[in-house]
Design a protein around this motif. Structure first.
Motif, PDB file in Angstrom:
ATOM      1  N   ALA A 389       0.638  -1.084   0.000  1.00 58.65           N
ATOM      2  CA  ALA A 389       0.019   0.053   0.043  1.00 58.65           C
ATOM      3  C   ALA A 389       0.841   1.232  -0.090  1.00 58.65           C
ATOM      4  N   GLY A 390       2.063   1.243   0.499  1.00 56.80           N
ATOM      5  CA  GLY A 390       2.933   2.376   0.407  1.00 56.80           C
ATOM      6  C   GLY A 390       2.745   3.145   1.893  1.00 56.80           C
ATOM      7  N   SER A 391       2.011   2.531   2.731  1.00 59.30           N
ATOM      8  CA  SER A 391       1.777   3.225   4.050  1.00 59.30           C
ATOM      9  C   SER A 391       2.776   2.897   4.993  1.00 59.30           C
ATOM     10  N   GLY A 392       3.500   1.909   4.954  1.00 56.78           N
ATOM     11  CA  GLY A 392       4.392   1.416   5.958  1.00 56.78           C
ATOM     12  C   GLY A 392       5.794   2.016   5.784  1.00 56.78           C
ATOM     13  N   ILE A 393       6.786   1.432   6.887  1.00 53.35           N
ATOM     14  CA  ILE A 393       7.968   1.852   6.842  1.00 53.35           C
ATOM     15  C   ILE A 393       8.752   1.300   5.843  1.00 53.35           C
ATOM     16  N   ASP A 394       9.672   1.612   5.198  1.00 52.74           N
ATOM     17  CA  ASP A 394      10.531   1.204   3.884  1.00 52.74           C
ATOM     18  C   ASP A 394       9.606   0.451   2.946  1.00 52.74           C
TER      19      ASP A 394
END
Length: 480
Positions: A389-394
């Motif tokens: 999703a692109g919402s996390g770390i790295d």
């Protein structure tokens, strides 16, 4: 000698089990498993798929312990209540158990420990299912790692404890204790849809070791070039065994590292290192979870809380059933339903499709995986979905949107994987199997395909979906 209750949780094995080993060195062993349906179990594995695995892994553990002269006691109910009752029934002196890192389980374990200590019990917990204790690895600023590559490099400088042997000369408790049968735990669902998993899996320690041996004999040498090919037999199939602790990750690590030291072929070194990197990704997931416990249900990047999700229940249902009209996506979702797992490359494609093509929240996708995966693992599941999703770390960059057609052409060029899991497309030539809607009408007819009837049209055009997704992500990116 003191009596020690060995509380099995997600460490359903006898090899390299520090809880069992330490108890065997100190006293009389009373092994127990408690099935708890308390509220805090909700973030973990309570689905039919997970409970099917647990049911059969417990049967395997029971048989193994019996061969060692031990009787595994089964209880059902509140964990603290059942442990306290067992302590009274056995006049036990101590309770030993393996650590878990899910937020609600940490809270529950803290309450259990305090209560048992208050009542005069010795309580000890052990790291039994990871290579490193998640709270131990911090960067130079004494902060948690947020970039996987840096975390990987750090772990390569750390030593991993050698696996422990199976304890011998065990002293068992002669007292006959009240115990449920495994069947009385109520782990199997009423409709038994998960029984088909028997075709694909052998839960338990023996099945785990067999899978590891087969992988090292047949798949590990091809891991680098084959791990992304869903039709190839080049992956370990260890994920559910690791999730339930049927096999020791430390034993796997040292076995693979040992092969790396004796192998002279460069391709083997590459494959082994690539496999070890996957084990460290699993560690990284738990490292994130211990420091950012909200990652299970909330985006780690604050901006993403305002993401404009637009998908519908109807589209979500088609994704779940493998009826999106994109053959690779549908094959993956059908494999998931039939086997309780999904190839990792395809797992990323189907996740990206849900989030970025259909604009349906990753939380909904995470929930469906929880319901259907035999290898569901709270930390790995959450970090995987937040990465996509692109919402996390790295995480993957927001503009990285998997093209399900190109992914299919690249990793399943002849459609072997698609033909297996989407049999209605089995007769179509490879040229069109990735995009059946582009095939001539007469060829579709010859292949027994009627688009819109025997196989659906795409539920959304890829180009339009990409534009819509980029617009949605731009809204988030531009927020202050």
């Amino acid at each position: 000698m003191k009596k020690i209750i060995v509380w099995f949780r997600k460490d359903l094995r006898v090899h390299d089990n520090p809880v069992l080993w330490e108890a065997a060195q100190q006293g009389i062993i009373i092994p127990v498993f408690i099935w708890s349906e308390e509220e805090e179990e909700g973030e973990n594995t309570t689905s039919a798929a997970g409970k099917w695995w647990l049911h059969h892994s417990l049967i395997a553990l029971k048989k193994k312990l019996e061969s060692m002269g031990l009787s595994l006691v089964f209880r059902r109910g509140n964990s603290l209540k059942e442990l306290s009752l067992l302590c009274k029934q056995t006049k036990a002196d101590a309770v030993f158990f393996g650590e878990r890192y899910e937020p609600s389980i940490i809270r529950r374990d803290s309450t259990i420990t305090k209560n048992l200590l208050f009542n005069g019990m010795e309580v000890r917990s052990f790291s039994s299912n990871l290579l490193f204790t998640p709270s131990d690895l911090l960067n130079q600023k004494n902060e948690p790692y947020k970039v996987f590559t840096a975390f990987w490099k750090r772990t390569m400088r750390e030593s991993v404890n050698r696996p422990l042997p199976i304890p011998v000369d065990i002293v068992r408790c002669d007292q006959v204790l009240p115990s449920l049968r495994v069947e009385e735990l109520g782990l199997l669902s009423a409709n038994r849809w998960e029984e088909k998993f028997h075709t694909h899996w052998e839960p338990g320690e023996k099945g785990a070791i067999t899978s590891w041996e087969q992988f090292t004999d047949e798949g590990l040498s091809r891991y680098v070039e084959g791990r992304d090919i869903p039709s190839a037999n080049s992956v370990s199939l260890l994920s559910p065994h690791l999730a339930w602790g049927d096999i020791s990750v430390r034993a796997i690590w040292h076995s693979a590292k040992g092969m790396n030291e004796v192998e002279s072929e460069e391709y083997m070194h590459s494959s082994i290192n690539a496999f070890l990197r996957q084990l460290i990704w699993r560690e990284f997931a738990y490292h994130q979870l211990i420091h950012f416990p909200t990652m299970l249900h909330a985006p780690l990047r604050e901006k993403f809380k305002a993401f404009p999700w637009q998908g519908s229940d109807k589209e979500y249902a088609k994704w779940q059933k493998g009826l999106t009209g994109y053959p690779l996506v549908d094959a993956g979702m059908r494999e998931l339903w039939e086997t309780g797992t999904i190839h990792n490359r395809v797992r990323m494609v189907v996740a990206s499709f849900l989030v970025k093509h259909l604009l349906i929240s990753w939380v909904d996708g995470s929930y469906w995986f929880k319901e259907t995966l035999v290898d569901f693992d709270a930390a790995s599941n959450a970090i995987g979905w937040q990465w996509v999703a692109g919402s996390g770390i790295d995480a993957a960059p927001y503009f990285r949107i998997f093209n399900p057609i190109l992914q299919s052409q690249k990793f399943d060029p002849d459609g072997l994987y698609i033909r297996k899991w989407v049999p209605e497309l089995a007769e179509i030539p490879s040229k069109y199997i990735h995009e059946p809607w582009k095939a001539p009408i007469n060829l579709l007819h010859e292949s027994g395909i009627v688009l819109g009837k025997t196989y659906p049209y795409p539920i959304i055009d890829h180009s339009l979906a990409r534009i819509r997704a980029l617009e949605a992500y731009a809204q988030v990116k531009n927020k202050s």
